[in-house]
Every structure is written in structure tokens, then in C-alpha cells.
Design an enzyme around this catalytic site. Structure first.
Site, PDB file in Angstrom:
ATOM      1  N   GLU A  50      -1.323   4.086   0.717  1.00 30.24           N
ATOM      2  CA  GLU A  50       0.061   4.054   0.333  1.00 30.24           C
ATOM      3  C   GLU A  50       0.509   5.765  -0.364  1.00 30.24           C
ATOM      4  O   GLU A  50       0.767   5.585  -1.527  1.00 30.24           O
ATOM      5  CB  GLU A  50       0.657   3.028  -0.742  1.00 30.24           C
ATOM      6  CG  GLU A  50       0.597   1.816   0.044  1.00 30.24           C
ATOM      7  CD  GLU A  50       1.371   0.675  -0.530  1.00 30.24           C
ATOM      8  OE1 GLU A  50       1.286   0.512  -1.774  1.00 30.24           O
ATOM      9  OE2 GLU A  50       2.521   0.357   0.065  1.00 30.24           O
ATOM     10  N   HIS A  51      -0.333   6.601   0.449  1.00 29.25           N
ATOM     11  CA  HIS A  51      -0.038   8.175  -0.036  1.00 29.25           C
ATOM     12  C   HIS A  51      -0.197   8.984   1.126  1.00 29.25           C
ATOM     13  O   HIS A  51      -0.833   8.443   2.182  1.00 29.25           O
ATOM     14  CB  HIS A  51      -0.853   8.565  -1.231  1.00 29.25           C
ATOM     15  CG  HIS A  51      -2.293   8.183  -1.079  1.00 29.25           C
ATOM     16  ND1 HIS A  51      -3.387   7.177  -1.447  1.00 29.25           N
ATOM     17  CD2 HIS A  51      -3.156   9.012  -0.251  1.00 29.25           C
ATOM     18  CE1 HIS A  51      -4.436   7.591  -1.108  1.00 29.25           C
ATOM     19  NE2 HIS A  51      -4.396   8.328  -0.285  1.00 29.25           N
ATOM     20  N   ALA A  52       0.100  10.113   1.039  1.00 26.94           N
ATOM     21  CA  ALA A  52      -0.276  11.137   1.871  1.00 26.94           C
ATOM     22  C   ALA A  52      -0.868  12.194   1.117  1.00 26.94           C
ATOM     23  O   ALA A  52      -1.029  12.301  -0.146  1.00 26.94           O
ATOM     24  CB  ALA A  52       1.106  11.772   2.942  1.00 26.94           C
TER      25      ALA A  52
END
Ligand code: TYD
Length: 136
Positions: A50-52
Site C-alpha cells: 500500500e505504497h509507491a
């Protein structure tokens, strides 16, 4: 990172000989591996990632029962079941990733192009969309 899409990400198949998979720096992975980390004992209901990342390239493997991964560039989404020891998913910068469906035995190995840096993370999905869609 801004113009990268899920179509720049791909499954890399590594050579397997006699139940041995060898991964050689820069030869089999298109970057210099500076860090390796792994997730294990992850609860089945957990949602990880749940991140980039802004600049980081990664290759992600799912061993034993593996896991599911969804990648998203703000416009397109792709999902993969990572459950093969000789196949890793190359993720380029600027891609939101979500990891789910771990089993108790699953091990997720990540090879990364940079040392850990919190500055490189985008952890807010709306911020991610704004960065990807910024036309200035
Ligand atoms: P994070 O990358 O946020 O989550 P996920 O494993 O779900 O993708 O990592 C979890 C925590 O671990 C976070 O506080 C940052 C820390 N961390 C490090 O200190 N070094 C690392 O190399 C990594 C990957 C994470």
C-alpha cells in the site's frame, strides 16, 4: 516515475538448473541490487505494501504458498499470483502495490535497487494520484 505504467512492470523468469535458481547481479535483474528483505509469518488477513516508490526498482518473489500482488499506475491495474520460485515481478518506480493472500508459510523476498529511505515512499494514495496526474 510519473510516466511509468504497469506495462513497464513484468515477470522475469530466472534460470533453474537441478533445483537451483541463481540470480546474478545486473545479469538477471536489470539493476544493481543494494538491499534484500523478506516478509514471513504474515497473517492471512494482512494487507501489505500500500505504497509507491519515487525512484526504487524492485523484484518481488512469492515462495511456498506465495501471495497475490496488485499493481496500479493510477490508470491501469494488474494482478499477479506470485507463487513460483523462479519467477519474480519487476516493479518500476511510480507504481502503487498491494500485497494480499499470504499463507502462514509464505515468504515474500524483495530485491531492491536502493538502501532503505523513507523519503522514497509515497504512502498516501491521493498524493500518489496527484503526482501521477500532475500535468504541470
Ligand atoms: P513497509 O515497506 O512500510 O511495509 P511493507 O512491508 O508492508 O511493504 O515496511 C514496514 C516497516 O519496516 C516500515 O516501518 C519501514 C520499515 N523498513 C525498514 O526499516 N527497512 C526496510 O528495508 C523496509 C523494507 C522497511
Amino acid at each position: 516515475m510519473k510516466n511509468n505504467t504497469v506495462f513497464d512492470c513484468k515477470i522475469i523468469e530466472f534460470k533453474k538448473q537441478n533445483n537451483n535458481i541463481t540470480i546474478e547481479n545486473k545479469l538477471d535483474i536489470p539493476f544493481d541490487v543494494k538491499r534484500i528483505y523478506y516478509l514471513y509469518d504474515v497473517n492471512n488477513s494482512s494487507i501489505r505494501g500500500e505504497h509507491a516508490h519515487k525512484d526504487l526498482f524492485q523484484v518481488i518473489f512469492g515462495l511456498n504458498q506465495g501471495l497475490k500482488i496488485k499493481i496500479d499506475d493510477g490508470q491501469n491495474v494488474k494482478t499477479f499470483n506470485l507463487n513460483n520460485p523462479n519467477k519474480g515481478l519487476l516493479i518500476v518506480p511510480g507504481i502503487w502495490r498491494t500485497l494480499t493472500e499470504f499463507s502462514p508459510e509464505s515468504i515474500c523476498i524483495v530485491m531492491a535497487s536502493e538502501l532503505y529511505s523513507e523519503e522514497d515512499y509515497i504512502r498516501d494514495y491521493n498524493e500518489f494520484l496527484n503526482l501521477k496526474n500532475d500535468t504541470s
